[in-house]
Design an enzyme around this catalytic site. Sequence first.
Site, PDB file in Angstrom:
ATOM      1  N   HIS A  17      28.783   6.743  -2.204  1.00 37.36           N
ATOM      2  CA  HIS A  17      27.712   5.893  -1.668  1.00 37.36           C
ATOM      3  C   HIS A  17      26.695   6.724  -0.886  1.00 37.36           C
ATOM      4  CE1 HIS A  17      29.645   2.449  -3.226  1.00 37.36           C
ATOM      5  NE2 HIS A  17      30.656   2.446  -2.385  1.00 37.36           N
TER       6      HIS A  17
ATOM      7  N   ASP B 225      24.588   1.815 -10.352  1.00 38.96           N
ATOM      8  CA  ASP B 225      26.037   1.742 -10.552  1.00 38.96           C
ATOM      9  C   ASP B 225      26.626   3.142 -10.731  1.00 38.96           C
ATOM     10  OD1 ASP B 225      28.479   0.565 -10.843  1.00 38.96           O
ATOM     11  OD2 ASP B 225      28.150  -0.147 -12.886  1.00 38.96           O
TER      12      ASP B 225
ATOM     13  N   LEU C 216       3.784   1.112  -2.851  1.00 37.55           N
ATOM     14  CA  LEU C 216       4.967   0.521  -3.496  1.00 37.55           C
ATOM     15  C   LEU C 216       5.641  -0.497  -2.561  1.00 37.55           C
ATOM     16  CD1 LEU C 216       7.287   0.679  -5.696  1.00 37.55           C
ATOM     17  CD2 LEU C 216       8.277   2.499  -4.283  1.00 37.55           C
TER      18      LEU C 216
HETATM   19  C1  FPP Z   1      27.569   0.860  -7.062  1.00 36.01           C
HETATM   20  O1  FPP Z   1      28.528   1.832  -7.167  1.00 36.01           O
HETATM   21  C2  FPP Z   1      26.752   0.891  -5.862  1.00 36.01           C
HETATM   22  C3  FPP Z   1      26.833  -0.017  -4.813  1.00 36.01           C
HETATM   23  C4  FPP Z   1      27.836  -1.048  -4.672  1.00 36.01           C
HETATM   24  C5  FPP Z   1      25.829  -0.055  -3.766  1.00 36.01           C
HETATM   25  C6  FPP Z   1      25.737   1.093  -2.861  1.00 36.01           C
HETATM   26  C7  FPP Z   1      24.348   1.562  -2.857  1.00 36.01           C
HETATM   27  C8  FPP Z   1      23.887   2.495  -2.041  1.00 36.01           C
HETATM   28  C9  FPP Z   1      24.760   3.151  -1.062  1.00 36.01           C
HETATM   29  C10 FPP Z   1      22.458   2.853  -2.040  1.00 36.01           C
HETATM   30  C11 FPP Z   1      21.768   2.082  -0.940  1.00 36.01           C
HETATM   31  C12 FPP Z   1      20.309   2.197  -1.039  1.00 36.01           C
HETATM   32  C13 FPP Z   1      19.428   1.837  -0.068  1.00 36.01           C
HETATM   33  C14 FPP Z   1      17.978   2.108  -0.274  1.00 36.01           C
HETATM   34  C15 FPP Z   1      19.810   1.220   1.213  1.00 36.01           C
HETATM   35  P1  FPP Z   1      30.025   1.384  -7.402  1.00 36.01           P
HETATM   36  O2  FPP Z   1      30.737   1.552  -6.113  1.00 36.01           O
HETATM   37  O3  FPP Z   1      30.098   0.005  -7.968  1.00 36.01           O
HETATM   38  O4  FPP Z   1      30.483   2.428  -8.459  1.00 36.01           O
HETATM   39  P2  FPP Z   1      31.733   2.339  -9.450  1.00 36.01           P
HETATM   40  O5  FPP Z   1      31.429   1.206 -10.411  1.00 36.01           O
HETATM   41  O6  FPP Z   1      31.735   3.673 -10.104  1.00 36.01           O
HETATM   42  O7  FPP Z   1      32.955   2.078  -8.613  1.00 36.01           O
END
Ligand code: FPP
Length: 239
Positions: free
Chosen positions: A38, A21, A132
Amino acid sequence: MASSVVLARSRLPHHIGIIMDGNGRWAQRKNQLRTQGHLEGLKTAKRIVKAASDLGIRYLTLYVFSTENWKRTAEEVGFIMGLVKQHLKGELDFYRENRIRIRHTGDPKGLPPDIARELAEAAEDTRSFEGLQVILALNYGGRDAIVRAAQRLFASVEQQEKITEEGIRHYLDNPDIPDPDLIIRTAGEHRTSNFLLWEGAYAEYYFSDILWPDWTEADLVSAIAAYQQRERRFGGGKP
Ligand code: FPP
């Protein structure tokens, strides 16, 4: 990043789940677009996968995209899906070199077909690796996972008495994977957000204020060290 914390190798968590997060806030603090957060979040994911692999962790479930994340703007959803696709296509050598197996949890039917295909191909390509196992939770919701398990169970049994905890577990997406020992959430929120609801029944939770893009190998080691200080009783009394 080097860490001075010494871990007890014999008491490593077998399975770690991470609610990654804080990508959006990381970008906001830097006056950048959420999508930049992201992008950095993906770099962190690779760093943490490598660290978990080097530490000898067996399973790592990453909460990439939830069943609720479709509520975000089409632009953000499209960007995240694009990143996932790019990662699965472009990083296969990284997974191969480190003998890491890729798996999926979540409903493939609700995913864009090209993403579902990339996931299935990456899972097939890495199937024989014994290092893993990285489980990508994509179009994943804990409640949805239980509903889908229940649907499979109902389709397979007639007698209601077969509906047991073991029965439901057997029909989850990956019944062979042990329950998570440790679930980490970054960025200061203290919620489960529909992550591993069934499997996480007795997981130890670790909350970190650090935003996901800033997470390092040393933070993973600190989380595991904290886990190793916990006394796990699984509902039993004090010894
Ligand atoms: C949360 O941040 C994250 C996400 C919704 C997912 C995005 C994840 C990635 C891009 C990593 C992907 C990994 C792999 C291995 C494919 P948020 O947007 O909710 O943050 P905020 O709460 O600060 O708005």
